[in-house]
Design a protein around this motif. Sequence first.
Motif, PDB file in Angstrom:
ATOM      1  N   ASN A  45       0.746  -1.174   0.013  1.00  0.00           N
ATOM      2  CA  ASN A  45       0.054   0.097  -0.132  1.00  0.00           C
ATOM      3  C   ASN A  45       0.732   1.211  -0.036  1.00  0.00           C
ATOM      4  O   ASN A  45       1.948   1.279   0.452  1.00  0.00           O
ATOM      5  CB  ASN A  45      -0.694   0.080   1.249  1.00  0.00           C
ATOM      6  CG  ASN A  45      -1.832  -1.230   1.289  1.00  0.00           C
ATOM      7  OD1 ASN A  45      -2.363  -1.410   0.146  1.00  0.00           O
ATOM      8  ND2 ASN A  45      -2.023  -1.762   2.248  1.00  0.00           N
ATOM      9  N   LYS A  46       0.179   2.404  -0.401  1.00  0.00           N
ATOM     10  CA  LYS A  46       0.906   3.697  -0.400  1.00  0.00           C
ATOM     11  C   LYS A  46       1.355   3.932   1.044  1.00  0.00           C
ATOM     12  O   LYS A  46       0.416   3.834   2.114  1.00  0.00           O
ATOM     13  CB  LYS A  46       0.125   4.723  -1.203  1.00  0.00           C
ATOM     14  CG  LYS A  46       0.265   4.611  -2.485  1.00  0.00           C
ATOM     15  CD  LYS A  46      -0.680   5.761  -3.085  1.00  0.00           C
ATOM     16  CE  LYS A  46      -0.643   5.625  -4.593  1.00  0.00           C
ATOM     17  NZ  LYS A  46       0.240   5.826  -5.213  1.00  0.00           N
ATOM     18  N   SER A  47       2.551   4.473   1.348  1.00  0.00           N
ATOM     19  CA  SER A  47       3.006   5.211   2.702  1.00  0.00           C
ATOM     20  C   SER A  47       3.660   6.482   2.411  1.00  0.00           C
ATOM     21  O   SER A  47       4.412   6.747   1.514  1.00  0.00           O
ATOM     22  CB  SER A  47       3.566   4.149   3.319  1.00  0.00           C
ATOM     23  OG  SER A  47       4.135   4.625   4.546  1.00  0.00           O
ATOM     24  N   PRO A  48       3.377   7.261   3.509  1.00  0.00           N
ATOM     25  CA  PRO A  48       4.540   8.429   3.292  1.00  0.00           C
ATOM     26  C   PRO A  48       5.870   7.831   3.757  1.00  0.00           C
ATOM     27  O   PRO A  48       6.085   6.857   4.437  1.00  0.00           O
ATOM     28  CB  PRO A  48       4.160   9.366   4.373  1.00  0.00           C
ATOM     29  CG  PRO A  48       2.663   9.050   4.675  1.00  0.00           C
ATOM     30  CD  PRO A  48       2.358   7.451   4.439  1.00  0.00           C
ATOM     31  N   TYR A  49       6.967   8.414   2.915  1.00  0.00           N
ATOM     32  CA  TYR A  49       8.359   7.961   3.096  1.00  0.00           C
ATOM     33  C   TYR A  49       8.747   7.891   4.827  1.00  0.00           C
ATOM     34  O   TYR A  49       9.458   7.163   5.189  1.00  0.00           O
ATOM     35  CB  TYR A  49       9.315   8.966   2.580  1.00  0.00           C
ATOM     36  CG  TYR A  49      10.741   8.699   2.602  1.00  0.00           C
ATOM     37  CD1 TYR A  49      11.530   7.585   2.254  1.00  0.00           C
ATOM     38  CD2 TYR A  49      11.569   9.703   3.375  1.00  0.00           C
ATOM     39  CE1 TYR A  49      12.621   7.316   2.659  1.00  0.00           C
ATOM     40  CE2 TYR A  49      12.875   9.520   3.541  1.00  0.00           C
ATOM     41  CZ  TYR A  49      13.624   8.402   3.378  1.00  0.00           C
ATOM     42  OH  TYR A  49      14.933   8.061   3.458  1.00  0.00           O
ATOM     43  N   CYS A  50       8.311   9.176   5.430  1.00  0.00           N
ATOM     44  CA  CYS A  50       8.603   9.295   6.795  1.00  0.00           C
ATOM     45  C   CYS A  50       8.189   8.059   7.675  1.00  0.00           C
ATOM     46  O   CYS A  50       8.822   7.644   8.755  1.00  0.00           O
ATOM     47  CB  CYS A  50       8.394  10.561   7.770  1.00  0.00           C
ATOM     48  SG  CYS A  50       6.580  11.050   7.308  1.00  0.00           S
ATOM     49  N   VAL A  51       6.987   7.460   7.280  1.00  0.00           N
ATOM     50  CA  VAL A  51       6.158   6.124   7.813  1.00  0.00           C
ATOM     51  C   VAL A  51       7.094   5.192   7.396  1.00  0.00           C
ATOM     52  O   VAL A  51       7.388   4.381   8.347  1.00  0.00           O
ATOM     53  CB  VAL A  51       4.959   6.039   7.404  1.00  0.00           C
ATOM     54  CG1 VAL A  51       4.538   4.721   7.904  1.00  0.00           C
ATOM     55  CG2 VAL A  51       3.936   7.299   7.940  1.00  0.00           C
ATOM     56  N   GLY A 193       4.243  17.478   9.130  1.00  0.00           N
ATOM     57  CA  GLY A 193       3.858  16.300   8.537  1.00  0.00           C
ATOM     58  C   GLY A 193       4.343  15.076   9.142  1.00  0.00           C
ATOM     59  O   GLY A 193       3.401  14.112   9.387  1.00  0.00           O
ATOM     60  N   THR A 194       5.506  14.975   9.394  1.00  0.00           N
ATOM     61  CA  THR A 194       6.208  13.703   9.874  1.00  0.00           C
ATOM     62  C   THR A 194       5.696  13.596  11.448  1.00  0.00           C
ATOM     63  O   THR A 194       5.502  12.396  11.831  1.00  0.00           O
ATOM     64  CB  THR A 194       7.699  13.790   9.624  1.00  0.00           C
ATOM     65  OG1 THR A 194       7.599  12.328  10.005  1.00  0.00           O
ATOM     66  CG2 THR A 194       8.347  14.469  10.545  1.00  0.00           C
ATOM     67  N   ARG A 195       5.367  14.617  11.988  1.00  0.00           N
ATOM     68  CA  ARG A 195       4.780  14.508  13.404  1.00  0.00           C
ATOM     69  C   ARG A 195       3.532  14.079  13.562  1.00  0.00           C
ATOM     70  O   ARG A 195       3.308  13.252  14.486  1.00  0.00           O
ATOM     71  CB  ARG A 195       5.158  15.909  14.359  1.00  0.00           C
ATOM     72  CG  ARG A 195       6.699  16.239  14.608  1.00  0.00           C
ATOM     73  CD  ARG A 195       6.647  17.543  15.115  1.00  0.00           C
ATOM     74  NE  ARG A 195       8.028  17.722  15.402  1.00  0.00           N
ATOM     75  CZ  ARG A 195       8.916  17.345  16.428  1.00  0.00           C
ATOM     76  NH1 ARG A 195       8.260  16.278  17.197  1.00  0.00           N
ATOM     77  NH2 ARG A 195      10.023  17.792  16.505  1.00  0.00           N
ATOM     78  N   PHE A 196       2.854  14.283  12.379  1.00  0.00           N
ATOM     79  CA  PHE A 196       1.598  13.711  12.327  1.00  0.00           C
ATOM     80  C   PHE A 196       1.402  12.363  11.875  1.00  0.00           C
ATOM     81  O   PHE A 196       0.867  11.636  12.721  1.00  0.00           O
ATOM     82  CB  PHE A 196       0.706  14.728  11.502  1.00  0.00           C
ATOM     83  CG  PHE A 196      -0.884  14.227  11.135  1.00  0.00           C
ATOM     84  CD1 PHE A 196      -1.730  14.384  12.152  1.00  0.00           C
ATOM     85  CD2 PHE A 196      -1.078  13.340   9.939  1.00  0.00           C
ATOM     86  CE1 PHE A 196      -3.054  14.050  11.938  1.00  0.00           C
ATOM     87  CE2 PHE A 196      -2.239  12.837   9.744  1.00  0.00           C
ATOM     88  CZ  PHE A 196      -3.248  13.156  10.840  1.00  0.00           C
ATOM     89  N   TRP A 197       1.979  12.015  10.973  1.00  0.00           N
ATOM     90  CA  TRP A 197       2.092  10.680  10.335  1.00  0.00           C
ATOM     91  C   TRP A 197       2.819   9.859  11.292  1.00  0.00           C
ATOM     92  O   TRP A 197       2.212   8.667  11.287  1.00  0.00           O
ATOM     93  CB  TRP A 197       2.691  10.803   8.943  1.00  0.00           C
ATOM     94  CG  TRP A 197       1.679  11.313   7.897  1.00  0.00           C
ATOM     95  CD1 TRP A 197       2.077  12.318   7.401  1.00  0.00           C
ATOM     96  CD2 TRP A 197       0.619  10.621   7.446  1.00  0.00           C
ATOM     97  NE1 TRP A 197       0.928  12.686   6.439  1.00  0.00           N
ATOM     98  CE2 TRP A 197       0.155  11.869   6.549  1.00  0.00           C
ATOM     99  CE3 TRP A 197      -0.473   9.999   7.877  1.00  0.00           C
ATOM    100  CZ2 TRP A 197      -1.127  11.841   5.848  1.00  0.00           C
ATOM    101  CZ3 TRP A 197      -1.682   9.679   7.198  1.00  0.00           C
ATOM    102  CH2 TRP A 197      -2.191  10.670   6.249  1.00  0.00           C
ATOM    103  N   CYS A 198       4.015  10.168  11.994  1.00  0.00           N
ATOM    104  CA  CYS A 198       4.622   9.172  12.758  1.00  0.00           C
ATOM    105  C   CYS A 198       4.522   9.470  14.242  1.00  0.00           C
ATOM    106  O   CYS A 198       4.841   8.477  14.819  1.00  0.00           O
ATOM    107  CB  CYS A 198       5.980   9.364  12.318  1.00  0.00           C
ATOM    108  SG  CYS A 198       6.464   8.920  10.656  1.00  0.00           S
ATOM    109  N   ALA A 199       3.712  10.425  14.569  1.00  0.00           N
ATOM    110  CA  ALA A 199       3.601  10.734  16.259  1.00  0.00           C
ATOM    111  C   ALA A 199       4.920  10.363  16.883  1.00  0.00           C
ATOM    112  O   ALA A 199       5.107  10.074  18.013  1.00  0.00           O
ATOM    113  CB  ALA A 199       2.753   9.460  16.941  1.00  0.00           C
TER     114      ALA A 199
END
Length: 264
Positions: A45-51, A193-199
């Motif tokens: 599945n698609k994923s942000p790079y930071c995830v 962005g990365t703080r939201f997606w990766c907590a």
Amino acid sequence: MGTETLQTTVIKLNSVLEIERKIIGVKFLFEKEDFDNADAKPLINKSPYCVMVKSAMIGVSIKANLEQFGCNGAINALGMAPPDELSRSGRSSLKLGLYQDIVVAKSARNDITFCNHLAYGVMLKPLEKFTEAPDIVIIVTNSYNAMRIIQGYCYIYGTQKNFKIGGNQAICSECTAYPFESNDINVSVLCSGTRFWCAWSKNDFAIGIPYNKFADIVEGVLHTVNATEPLSEKLRIGKNLKDNNITDIYVDYDKSYYYNYAKK
């Protein structure tokens, strides 16, 4: 650096610093054959790079091509596809509300580092799992450890005068593309962005390091233990070094540079 030395280097750094997550490596894959042969699990599945980065930091080995990237910023920053006119002009950043006007947005866009290549994919996994050299090392940790890694860098190379920090595109540009293009270390305060997606924790910093400098920086961290660490840390470090049979560093429990500078 061979695999055994790579693994030893990771053990050395973890013996000195309490890094909460795994140190990871990132390798660009430029041909489909390289991607197919890469020793990692392809994303479905698609994923942000930071995830992807955070997943590697919990031990998962990942490879992804353009179809699996879920973030246009990372696609552009990592050279997975050429940026479009909206990106190049700064209009996309302006539309997001990140800058006050198009002039500032365009200036900021010009200063964001994008990889000057076209890659087929990337592979990310814990550094000790690599059997060949990755391109970039990424560490996400607290400000104390970031300080110590920078001190290790400065021990070997002197002051890093060219940090690039904008609070945007933190993992993809500031910690991957910029170290790759500049062949130098960079520190990032992360981005929204990365703080939201990766907590990530509010206290987390990220560091991107060209792999060819990683072993030297680790040696710098070890060689600055006596000058920089307080006794409480030295007691922990000394035990870790002994437990891991690392004998090439002598810990002086009575020495720190700030004691020597203190007025008597």
